[in-house]
Design a protein around this motif. Structure first.
Motif, short mmCIF file in Angstrom:
data_model
loop_
_atom_site.label_atom_id
_atom_site.label_comp_id
_atom_site.label_asym_id
_atom_site.label_seq_id
_atom_site.Cartn_x
_atom_site.Cartn_y
_atom_site.Cartn_z
N GLU A 43 0.84 -1.22 0.00
CA GLU A 43 0.00 0.00 0.00
C GLU A 43 0.86 1.26 0.00
O GLU A 43 0.90 2.00 -0.97
CB GLU A 43 -0.90 -0.01 1.24
N ASN A 82 5.46 -0.06 -3.48
CA ASN A 82 4.16 0.31 -2.92
C ASN A 82 3.35 1.13 -3.92
O ASN A 82 3.90 1.70 -4.85
CB ASN A 82 4.36 1.14 -1.65
N HIS A 156 -2.38 -8.83 3.36
CA HIS A 156 -1.30 -7.90 3.70
C HIS A 156 -0.63 -8.43 4.97
O HIS A 156 -1.32 -8.82 5.92
CB HIS A 156 -1.87 -6.51 3.96
N1 URA Z 1 2.91 -1.71 4.50
C1 URA Z 1 2.93 -1.48 3.17
O1 URA Z 1 1.91 -1.60 2.49
N2 URA Z 1 4.08 -1.15 2.63
C2 URA Z 1 5.22 -1.02 3.30
O2 URA Z 1 6.25 -0.71 2.71
C3 URA Z 1 5.18 -1.28 4.68
C4 URA Z 1 4.01 -1.61 5.27
#
Ligand code: URA
Length: 192
Positions: A43, A82, A156
């Protein structure tokens, strides 16, 4: 003019196009093998990532590393980026407008890497990249062919830290990734 990593990185590191720019410590561009056949998309940076200038180095990143390791993949042999390159304050979800502003950097990274497989880490990434109605609990580990790419959404890692009961499912997704890499003839990992 054709794009290059130098041009892209220079533009990204100096970007001030959205409201996330003034509060960042570092732009978190991306890390890994620029020729990898696998691209992971999260993200946006959290606190640790903002401080280090590297994606997935905090607790969620350590868990991601463990999944990679569990299927014989090394962090240095994949590419990790990201949707947004600057930290949303207080780790809130990136706003659609912020993603809109930033997504072209990810598009350009994707074109330069030319991966065979894109793994979306979490709902926000999967909804943007695979299907706006993507449901992680129902569709994690499923493969979608989109243009030149095989795409999969999985949990995630930060969500797995909150809901450890989903960890075995996430491991199956990483095993499915290894199988897809083998099927496509791009397996570079250690374990056979
Ligand atoms: N969460 C994410 O989505 N990206 C990162 O780099 C770290 C935590």
């Amino acid at each position: 003019m054709s794009d290059t990593w130098e041009l892209l990185k220079d533009e990204c590191m100096n970007c001030s196009a959205c409201p996330l720019a003034p509060t960042r410590t570092n732009v978190v561009f991306g890390v890994g093998d620029p020729k990898s056949s696998v691209l992971f998309v999260g993200e946006g940076p959290g606190e640790k990532e903002d401080l280090a200038g590297e994606p997935f180095v905090g607790p969620a990143g350590q868990l991601l590393d463990r999944y990679l390791e569990a299927v014989g993949l090394e962090r240095s042999k994949v590419y990790i980026a990201n949707m947004v390159k600057c930290r949303p304050p207080a780790n809130r979800d990136p706003a659609d407008s912020e993603i809109d502003c930033c997504i072209d950097f990810l598009r350009r990274q994707t074109r330069l890497i030319s991966p065979k497989i894109i793994v979306c880490l979490g709902r926000i990434s999967a909804c943007r990249m695979i299907d706006k109605d993507f449901k992680v609990t129902r569709q994690h580990g499923e493969w979608f062919k989109k243009g030149n790419f095989w795409m999969m959404g999985t949990y995630h890692p930060a969500a797995l830290l909150r809901n450890p009961n989903q960890k075995p499912d996430a491991l199956l997704d990483f095993i499915a990734l290894r199988e897809k890499m083998r099927e496509l003839g791009v397996w570079t990992g250690e374990i056979d």
